[in-house]
Design a protein around this motif. Structure first.
Motif, mmCIF file in Angstrom:
data_model
loop_
_atom_site.group_PDB
_atom_site.id
_atom_site.type_symbol
_atom_site.label_atom_id
_atom_site.label_comp_id
_atom_site.label_asym_id
_atom_site.label_seq_id
_atom_site.Cartn_x
_atom_site.Cartn_y
_atom_site.Cartn_z
ATOM 1 N N ALA A 63 33.764 81.876 2.393
ATOM 2 C CA ALA A 63 32.989 80.790 2.996
ATOM 3 C C ALA A 63 31.524 81.196 3.132
ATOM 4 O O ALA A 63 30.618 80.371 2.956
ATOM 5 C CB ALA A 63 33.580 80.430 4.361
ATOM 6 N N ALA A 78 33.790 75.549 4.839
ATOM 7 C CA ALA A 78 35.125 75.579 5.443
ATOM 8 C C ALA A 78 36.027 74.511 4.829
ATOM 9 O O ALA A 78 37.224 74.741 4.599
ATOM 10 C CB ALA A 78 35.021 75.376 6.954
ATOM 11 N N GLN A 79 35.477 73.338 4.536
ATOM 12 C CA GLN A 79 36.260 72.263 3.918
ATOM 13 C C GLN A 79 36.763 72.687 2.534
ATOM 14 O O GLN A 79 37.919 72.436 2.170
ATOM 15 C CB GLN A 79 35.400 71.001 3.794
ATOM 16 N N LYS A 81 37.187 75.832 1.403
ATOM 17 C CA LYS A 81 38.185 76.896 1.538
ATOM 18 C C LYS A 81 39.523 76.338 2.004
ATOM 19 O O LYS A 81 40.586 76.772 1.550
ATOM 20 C CB LYS A 81 37.689 77.967 2.515
ATOM 21 N N ALA A 82 39.487 75.366 2.908
ATOM 22 C CA ALA A 82 40.725 74.760 3.404
ATOM 23 C C ALA A 82 41.466 74.044 2.276
ATOM 24 O O ALA A 82 42.698 74.124 2.172
ATOM 25 C CB ALA A 82 40.415 73.784 4.538
ATOM 26 N N ALA A 83 40.724 73.352 1.409
ATOM 27 C CA ALA A 83 41.351 72.627 0.298
ATOM 28 C C ALA A 83 42.050 73.590 -0.659
ATOM 29 O O ALA A 83 43.180 73.338 -1.103
ATOM 30 C CB ALA A 83 40.300 71.814 -0.456
ATOM 31 N N GLU A 85 43.179 76.571 0.084
ATOM 32 C CA GLU A 85 44.319 77.182 0.772
ATOM 33 C C GLU A 85 45.518 76.235 0.791
ATOM 34 O O GLU A 85 46.668 76.661 0.623
ATOM 35 C CB GLU A 85 43.928 77.569 2.195
ATOM 36 N N ILE A 86 45.271 74.948 0.977
ATOM 37 C CA ILE A 86 46.352 73.963 0.928
ATOM 38 C C ILE A 86 47.015 73.987 -0.447
ATOM 39 O O ILE A 86 48.248 73.975 -0.566
ATOM 40 C CB ILE A 86 45.823 72.552 1.246
ATOM 41 N N ARG A 89 49.218 77.053 -0.824
ATOM 42 C CA ARG A 89 50.466 76.955 -0.067
ATOM 43 C C ARG A 89 51.459 75.999 -0.716
ATOM 44 O O ARG A 89 52.671 76.202 -0.647
ATOM 45 C CB ARG A 89 50.173 76.518 1.366
#
Length: 222
Positions: A63, A78-79, A81-83, A85-86, A89
């Motif tokens: 990030a 952050a948005q 990195k979150a995408a 990571e989803i 997973r």
């Protein structure tokens, strides 16, 4: 973004035509949602792709690195990195507590995605009960691009604390080859000797790359 025809705006294009018709930059533009004072979200997304090469290069950045792009602050980084990571997973087979491990392939299918964008070697210990059901996994150490530094003491500390009956070690090769190195073989020998001393059964040591894996147990190297 308003200067673009409605049909060419990333969000509207996705809704009208489907996500498969969008470029990498257009998908990123939807994730970051808004632009900066002088640049649209699409322009910022294009700059990210240009700077880091492609989606893989983008996913591999922290990030902090993403936020060095002018207009990409902490929130947008952050948005992104979150995408990613989803996505990771979704395609990773979870090895959660209580799941029984049946083969090296079970380990590989889980960890290949976890390690897909890793630049360094990660050494993981998977702690198992007497029925080979997972207690937990533990990150033992983080090494360099070509070397993971691990000592027997570090490798077994958590296993002893958790009263694990069995253990499997996993580490990745960012270089792309899953072939065990001479160092891998030497480290595995030390780990096996330690396992015998502390009374924990070492079931395997698995090396993971993006496209393949090597099992010390399958290859008769334990």
């Amino acid at each position: 973004m308003r200067q673009l025809p409605i049909a060419d705006r990333p969000r509207e294009k996705l809704l009208y035509r489907g996500e498969r018709f969008l470029s990498d930059a257009e998908l990123i533009a939807i994730i970051i949602r808004t632009g900066s004072e002088k640049r649209t979200a699409l322009h910022l997304a294009q700059e990210l792709i240009r700077r880091f090469g492609d989606l893989r290069g983008l996913a591999n950045r922290s990030a902090q690195e993403l936020s060095t792009i002018k207009g990409i602050g902490k929130a947008k980084a952050a948005q992104i990195k979150a995408a990613f990571e989803i996505a990771t997973r979704l395609i990773t087979r979870p090895l959660t507590q209580g799941i029984k491990v049946s083969s090296g392939e079970d380990i590989y299918l889980n960890y290949k995605e976890r390690f897909r964008y890793a630049k360094r070697e990660f050494f993981i210990a998977i702690l198992l009960d007497s029925g080979n059901k997972i207690i937990k996994d533990v990150e033992v150490s983080i090494g360099s691009l070509t070397q993971s530094i691990v000592t027997p003491r570090e490798a077994f500390t958590e296993a002893i604390r958790e009263s694990a009956a069995n253990i499997i070690f996993v580490h990745n090769h960012p270089s792309g080859s899953s072939k065990p190195s001479d160092e891998d073989i030497a480290v595995t020998k030390k780990l096996k000797e330690t396992a015998d001393i502390v009374g924990i059964r070492m079931l395997d040591h698995i090396i993971v790359s993006v496209d393949s894996y090597a099992s010390f147990a399958d290859e008769g190297l334990l």
